[in-house]
Design a protein around this motif. Sequence first.
Motif, PDB file in Angstrom:
ATOM      1  N   PHE A  95      55.729  85.363  13.414  1.00 14.55           N
ATOM      2  CA  PHE A  95      56.348  84.359  12.555  1.00 14.55           C
ATOM      3  C   PHE A  95      57.840  84.386  12.831  1.00 14.55           C
ATOM      4  O   PHE A  95      58.500  85.391  12.667  1.00 14.55           O
ATOM      5  N   GLY A  96      58.385  83.243  13.282  1.00 15.53           N
ATOM      6  CA  GLY A  96      59.794  83.196  13.659  1.00 15.53           C
ATOM      7  C   GLY A  96      60.562  82.122  12.932  1.00 15.53           C
ATOM      8  O   GLY A  96      60.027  81.377  12.095  1.00 15.53           O
ATOM      9  N   TRP A 148      53.393  85.736   3.030  1.00 14.69           N
ATOM     10  CA  TRP A 148      52.258  86.450   3.593  1.00 14.69           C
ATOM     11  C   TRP A 148      52.366  86.487   5.120  1.00 14.69           C
ATOM     12  O   TRP A 148      52.109  87.506   5.751  1.00 14.69           O
ATOM     13  N   GLY A 149      52.759  85.351   5.706  1.00 13.31           N
ATOM     14  CA  GLY A 149      52.879  85.280   7.155  1.00 13.31           C
ATOM     15  C   GLY A 149      53.932  86.219   7.716  1.00 13.31           C
ATOM     16  O   GLY A 149      53.767  86.795   8.793  1.00 13.31           O
ATOM     17  N   ILE A 150      55.024  86.376   6.999  1.00 13.06           N
ATOM     18  CA  ILE A 150      56.081  87.288   7.442  1.00 13.06           C
ATOM     19  C   ILE A 150      55.630  88.739   7.280  1.00 13.06           C
ATOM     20  O   ILE A 150      55.907  89.585   8.131  1.00 13.06           O
ATOM     21  N   TRP A 198      47.289  86.808  12.513  1.00 10.85           N
ATOM     22  CA  TRP A 198      46.707  86.161  11.344  1.00 10.85           C
ATOM     23  C   TRP A 198      47.733  85.889  10.266  1.00 10.85           C
ATOM     24  O   TRP A 198      47.439  85.189   9.300  1.00 10.85           O
ATOM     25  N   GLY A 199      48.944  86.401  10.432  1.00 12.17           N
ATOM     26  CA  GLY A 199      50.018  86.015   9.529  1.00 12.17           C
ATOM     27  C   GLY A 199      50.300  84.524   9.645  1.00 12.17           C
ATOM     28  O   GLY A 199      50.403  83.807   8.643  1.00 12.17           O
ATOM     29  N   THR A 200      50.369  84.044  10.875  1.00 13.31           N
ATOM     30  CA  THR A 200      50.552  82.601  11.066  1.00 13.31           C
ATOM     31  C   THR A 200      49.254  81.851  10.789  1.00 13.31           C
ATOM     32  O   THR A 200      49.288  80.680  10.421  1.00 13.31           O
ATOM     33  N   GLY A 201      48.126  82.528  10.936  1.00 10.12           N
ATOM     34  CA  GLY A 201      46.850  81.901  10.590  1.00 10.12           C
ATOM     35  C   GLY A 201      46.769  81.565   9.110  1.00 10.12           C
ATOM     36  O   GLY A 201      46.219  80.522   8.728  1.00 10.12           O
TER      37      GLY A 201
END
Length: 121
Positions: free
Chosen positions: A30-31, A85-87, A93-96
């Motif tokens: 995650f960016g 959550w993604g970070i 799966w954070g980006t999922g």
Amino acid sequence: MTDTIAYGVALLALLVAVFAATHTVRDAPFGNPLFYAVSVLELVLVVAMVGGFVALARTDRDVSGGLYVSYWLTVVVLPPAAVLWGIAEKSRWGTGVVVVALLTVAALMVRLLGIWKGTYV
């Protein structure tokens, strides 16, 4: 709430979901670019929600106000929760999670339009 606003916001959510999905497929963390894309969506959602609340206050339609407001609050809370959550999740799966949340936002926008028009079940 108009068709243009609902479908426009839903389309924006789908576009950001596709962007997040490319991160998931590439196993990219995650960016900042994804954060900024979700932030733009969140800004659009907040502005649309304020407009939706103003429209609800001024309308003489038979709209279920509690349901309408609860959907708006859910739509606005989902992206920041997914970003947190993604970070926190360092795997792909954070980006999922962000993808799933944004697909949910798109679906809820269409549902909000149905609630506004009185065609919900």
